[in-house]
Design a protein around this motif. Structure first.
Motif, PDB file in Angstrom:
ATOM      1  N   ALA A  25       0.947  -1.279  -0.231  1.00 24.62           N
ATOM      2  CA  ALA A  25       0.080  -0.079  -0.094  1.00 24.62           C
ATOM      3  C   ALA A  25       0.872   1.137  -0.079  1.00 24.62           C
ATOM      4  O   ALA A  25       0.618   2.445  -0.620  1.00 24.62           O
ATOM      5  CB  ALA A  25      -0.748  -0.114   1.225  1.00 24.62           C
ATOM      6  N   MET A  26       2.010   1.307   0.706  1.00 19.64           N
ATOM      7  CA  MET A  26       3.045   2.388   0.822  1.00 19.64           C
ATOM      8  C   MET A  26       3.355   2.444  -0.643  1.00 19.64           C
ATOM      9  O   MET A  26       3.579   3.684  -0.929  1.00 19.64           O
ATOM     10  CB  MET A  26       4.045   2.069   1.802  1.00 19.64           C
ATOM     11  N   VAL A  27       3.691   1.693  -1.415  1.00 20.55           N
ATOM     12  CA  VAL A  27       4.185   1.848  -2.902  1.00 20.55           C
ATOM     13  C   VAL A  27       3.259   2.318  -3.495  1.00 20.55           C
ATOM     14  O   VAL A  27       3.437   3.079  -4.705  1.00 20.55           O
ATOM     15  CB  VAL A  27       4.802   0.346  -3.306  1.00 20.55           C
ATOM     16  N   ALA A  28       2.105   1.887  -3.259  1.00 22.47           N
ATOM     17  CA  ALA A  28       1.048   2.074  -4.259  1.00 22.47           C
ATOM     18  C   ALA A  28       0.126   3.770  -4.096  1.00 22.47           C
ATOM     19  O   ALA A  28      -0.472   4.227  -4.674  1.00 22.47           O
ATOM     20  CB  ALA A  28      -0.299   1.272  -4.271  1.00 22.47           C
ATOM     21  N   THR A  29       0.817   4.079  -3.040  1.00 19.67           N
ATOM     22  CA  THR A  29      -0.111   5.515  -2.415  1.00 19.67           C
ATOM     23  C   THR A  29       0.611   6.828  -3.233  1.00 19.67           C
ATOM     24  O   THR A  29       1.900   6.854  -3.283  1.00 19.67           O
ATOM     25  CB  THR A  29      -0.256   5.690  -1.073  1.00 19.67           C
ATOM     26  N   ARG A  30      -0.272   7.759  -3.711  1.00 17.41           N
ATOM     27  CA  ARG A  30       0.193   8.781  -4.204  1.00 17.41           C
ATOM     28  C   ARG A  30       0.552  10.183  -3.531  1.00 17.41           C
ATOM     29  O   ARG A  30       0.873  10.875  -3.876  1.00 17.41           O
ATOM     30  CB  ARG A  30      -0.629   9.342  -5.450  1.00 17.41           C
ATOM     31  N   GLN A  31      -0.050  10.040  -2.131  1.00 13.71           N
ATOM     32  CA  GLN A  31       0.008  11.262  -1.407  1.00 13.71           C
ATOM     33  C   GLN A  31       0.998  11.101  -0.096  1.00 13.71           C
ATOM     34  O   GLN A  31       0.856   9.986   0.298  1.00 13.71           O
ATOM     35  CB  GLN A  31      -1.402  11.793  -1.169  1.00 13.71           C
ATOM     36  N   VAL A  32       1.604  12.246   0.261  1.00 15.36           N
ATOM     37  CA  VAL A  32       2.427  12.130   1.403  1.00 15.36           C
ATOM     38  C   VAL A  32       1.774  11.532   2.847  1.00 15.36           C
ATOM     39  O   VAL A  32       2.223  10.822   3.353  1.00 15.36           O
ATOM     40  CB  VAL A  32       3.226  13.275   1.567  1.00 15.36           C
ATOM     41  N   GLN A  33       0.530  12.001   2.865  1.00 13.68           N
ATOM     42  CA  GLN A  33      -0.262  11.808   4.131  1.00 13.68           C
ATOM     43  C   GLN A  33      -0.654  10.396   4.021  1.00 13.68           C
ATOM     44  O   GLN A  33      -0.790   9.675   5.212  1.00 13.68           O
ATOM     45  CB  GLN A  33      -1.607  12.535   4.185  1.00 13.68           C
ATOM     46  N   GLY A  34      -1.072   9.739   2.856  1.00 14.11           N
ATOM     47  CA  GLY A  34      -1.355   8.453   2.771  1.00 14.11           C
ATOM     48  C   GLY A  34      -0.326   7.573   3.251  1.00 14.11           C
ATOM     49  O   GLY A  34      -0.420   6.519   4.013  1.00 14.11           O
ATOM     50  N   VAL A  35       1.101   7.655   2.788  1.00  9.26           N
ATOM     51  CA  VAL A  35       2.089   6.907   3.083  1.00  9.26           C
ATOM     52  C   VAL A  35       2.348   6.779   4.381  1.00  9.26           C
ATOM     53  O   VAL A  35       2.610   5.791   4.992  1.00  9.26           O
ATOM     54  CB  VAL A  35       3.329   7.491   2.206  1.00  9.26           C
ATOM     55  N   LEU A  36       2.153   8.139   4.996  1.00 11.24           N
ATOM     56  CA  LEU A  36       2.411   8.206   6.507  1.00 11.24           C
ATOM     57  C   LEU A  36       1.298   7.268   7.265  1.00 11.24           C
ATOM     58  O   LEU A  36       1.641   6.450   8.282  1.00 11.24           O
ATOM     59  CB  LEU A  36       2.524   9.413   7.145  1.00 11.24           C
TER      60      LEU A  36
END
Lengths: 229, 483
Positions: A25-36
């Motif tokens: 999921a971290m690889v697939a997320t496009r936004q900074v907040q999502g990664v966090l």
């Protein structure tokens, strides 16, 4: 898999799967907040695994390690990031990466398979079910975290990539080195927080001086002279 | 008790530099504390020479020959760097009111560097190496210019990627150690005692992970790309510590791992270390031919020396191990001298480029002479210590049956020698550029003192190695496990 897994061990297997999923999921997320957000979820799963295995092995060490993980990675790190890099964290733009999302996911899947293949000769040495689950998945977490660090061109996702790698190493560690001295575990956790503070400060300085935290924009230092003034 | 004091004195110094009323005297505090630390490190080394193993806190803080050698090297380089920094930081660019922060960060850096070799528990050595990396980021980013921050960012990402990988390596090491059924706590010393009973497959995996993770911090090719950036952008006294000892402390951990691996009869990896060492030397030698800034030139020469030490340790004979630890000593004292001279040239002439420095002997005889001395010494010309240790490594390789490796190493060392001397020749001799003459404000006092103090052992050790130091080197070489 053998059928004689105890309930905590079975739940640990579930947690292992979810940890791998959160790495994807971290690889697939496009936004900074999502990664966090996915990083926090992954850390919670890691802590859950610590408690489960601590219960299964009657190990106080693992309980403490779970508590440290929650304090450091679920509370302290997001708090520090929000204090130092609030503007960059809430920015709405998409993260630049070298590959597009489907290609990145394929790479991540490839790395997960590589991890399993790499450790298979060693897994033959041990009958321990927990090690056979945690070690390959932990290594996959390390590799996928490293991959996201290499392909991302933004400061905060790169930093979180390092922390995700650390999560992977810990997830393998709770199975293979559960009795690690407590002082070493405490120092490792302290080290993780220090990473966020210091790298966060550098990222903020970069933002103030250069005006962006797109690490891809840092192109000045090559084999070319840099003016003194 | 001296061992405990050696470890914690720099931490105290860092704290004192941070306390607001003392900030104006930060330089003085650093110099006093670090020179005291050097004296303490020498007493620890003396204890090690007479007892061969010093225990301050059993299981946590212990020192043998190899750690004592590292302690002396690190504290020597840090002390001279603090002395040199006084006038350098007053003359350099950057805001002068932030100088206390430089001293605070460099004392923290010194603390991590000194604590790491004194730790007996491998997991704490991992923590120590990570702290070294982190505090080094503060120093690389200190000047806060665009290029300094860029160097700091590249440095932190590349080297910290290694952190979780090497952590996994140390956890696997712990697993392998517990697998033998040993009850004693895990330290470097119990590990080497158990080396023959540990699972060779696990040992190999653990070594590989630690090698990849720490190799990035040592600057071994192909993970060396951050090194010239970081080592050229940090303030020069910090560069001296970065290049002189910061690269050898992670290498110290790799060598400890290698000695455990060599003791295990089926897990040998010496040959691979020779190959990887030669690759680093080769890449550095070719980059040295085309480098344009003198600080980057010295940084590439660090990559070269790290490769030589790794290859020597891979040969795994008693003679080559002695060569490896001597090379470590000689690299530290000579490379730090190079960066003091480079720093003095930088603040006097205000240019980083090799091509704008011409006829240095005429512009400033002191700088010209010391630059010639330090480049000759670092390239490995005969009367200097690096020549002696490189020669002993090569001859040990021939005797150990590694003829091909020695041939490659010798050719590449000569190539690097030519590269460095070509650049040094351009900088020191010839007629000077008239625009340089106006900068001859003279070299500031503490910089001059630092250069002279650093040059003394470089000149001395090529001609004569004191008896106790020789014993210490032998004790250190024994720990590398060659036979």
């Amino acid at each position: 898999m053998p059928a004689q897994m105890s309930p905590p061990e079975a739940l640990n297997t579930l947690s292992a799967g979810l940890i791998l999923l959160s790495a994807f999921a971290m690889v697939a997320t496009r936004q900074v907040q999502g990664v966090l957000r996915y990083f926090v979820i992954q850390s919670l799963l890691l802590a859950a695994s610590c408690f489960l295995l601590g219960f299964a092995f009657h190990s106080v060490h693992l309980y403490v390690l779970g508590a440290i993980t929650i304090v450091a990675k679920v509370f302290a790190i997001p708090w520090v990031l929000k204090r130092t890099l609030a503007r960059e964290l809430y920015v709405r733009r998409e993260i630049q990466q070298v590959f597009n999302i489907p290609a990145s996911l394929l790479w991540a899947m490839f790395l997960a398979i590589v991890a399993v293949l790499l450790v298979s000769p060693i897994m033959a040495l041990t009958p321990d079910v927990i090690i056979r689950i945690n070690f390959p998945i932990g290594l996959a977490g390390v590799l996928i975290g490293g991959f996201s660090l290499v392909v991302r061109r933004e400061a905060i996702p790169q930093l979180i990539g390092i922390l995700a790698m650390e999560n992977g190493a810990f997830f393998a560690g709770i199975a293979i080195a559960a009795e690690l001295p407590l002082i070493a575990e405490l120092m490792v956790a302290f080290n993780v927080i220090l990473i966020v503070v210091i790298v966060g400060l550098v990222a903020r300085n970069i933002e103030e001086t250069i005006g962006t935290t797109e690490a891809g924009a840092l192109q000045e230092l090559k084999e070319e002279p840099v003016p003194w003034r | 008790m001296a061992l405990i004091a050696v470890v914690f004195l720099p931490l105290l110094a860092a704290f004192l530099c941070w306390v607001p009323p003392f900030r104006k005297g930060a330089w003085f505090i650093s110099v006093v504390c670090l020179f005291l630390d050097l004296a303490l490190a020498v007493t620890v080394a003396a204890q090690v020479i007479s007892h061969s193993h010093v225990i301050a806190v059993p299981r946590w803080v212990e020192a043998d020959g190899l750690s004592a050698l590292m302690l002396v090297l690190v504290s020597f380089v840090c002390a001279i760097a603090a002395l040199f920094a006084g006038d350098y930081m007053r003359h350099g660019r950057g805001k002068k009111h932030r100088n206390w922060w430089f001293y605070c960060a460099s004392n923290l850096f010194a603390f991590a560097l000194i604590a790491t070799p004194a730790m007996a528990d491998p997991n704490l050595v991992w923590v120590g190496v990570e702290l070294i990396t982190l505090f080094a980021i503060l120093l690389v980013a200190f000047e806060r210019t665009g290029s300094a921050l860029e160097a700091a960012w590249k440095y932190s990402m590349l080297t910290m990627m290694g952190a979780p990988i090497s952590l996994l390596g140390f956890l696997v090491l712990f697993w392998a150690y517990r697998g033998t059924g040993a009850q004693a706590p895990e330290t470097w010393f119990t590990l080497s005692a158990q080396a023959t009973t540990m699972s060779p497959a696990l040992l190999r995996l653990s070594f590989l992970l630690v090698f990849v993770g720490f190799g990035a911090k040592v600057g071994l090719a192909p993970m060396h790309t951050w090194l010239p950036d970081a080592h050229s952008q940090a303030p020069s006294p910090a560069c001296a510590v970065l290049s002189g000892v910061k690269t050898s402390v992670p290498l110290y951990a790799i060598l400890r791992m290698l000695s455990i691996l060599l003791a295990s009869p089926t897990a040998r990896m010496g040959r691979w270390m020779i190959v990887l060492g030669i690759v680093s030397v080769a890449i550095a030698a070719f980059l040295l031919l085309q480098v344009r800034e003198y600080k980057r030139m010295f940084a590439y020469s660090t990559v070269e020396h790290m490769g030589i030490i790794l290859a020597a340790a891979g040969m795994a004979t008693q003679a080559s191990d002695f060569g490896a630890v001597s090379q470590m000593l000689n690299h530290s004292i000579t490379k730090s001298l190079c960066f003091y001279v480079a720093g003095a040239v930088l603040i006097t002439l205000e240019t980083r480029e090799i091509k704008s420095v011409r006829g240095l002997l005429r512009v400033s005889p002191f700088l010209g002479a010391t630059l010639l001395l330090c480049t000759l010494a670092i390239a490995g010309a005969p009367p200097f210590p690096i020549f002696l240790s490189e020669y002993s490594i090569l001859s040990a390789g021939v005797r150990g049956g590694h003829g091909l490796a020695v041939a490659f190493l010798a050719a590449l060392i000569v190539l690097a020698f030519v590269g460095i001397m070509l650049q040094a020749n351009r900088m020191t001799f010839g007629s000077s550029d008239p625009s340089l003459e106006q900068h001859t404000s003279g070299v500031p006092t503490t910089c001059r003192l630092g250069v002279i103090a650093a040059a003394l052992p470089v000149v001395l050790f090529g001609l004569y190695i004191p008896g106790p130091l020789h014993t210490l080197l032998q004790l250190a070489a024994q720990q590398l496990g060659g036979r």
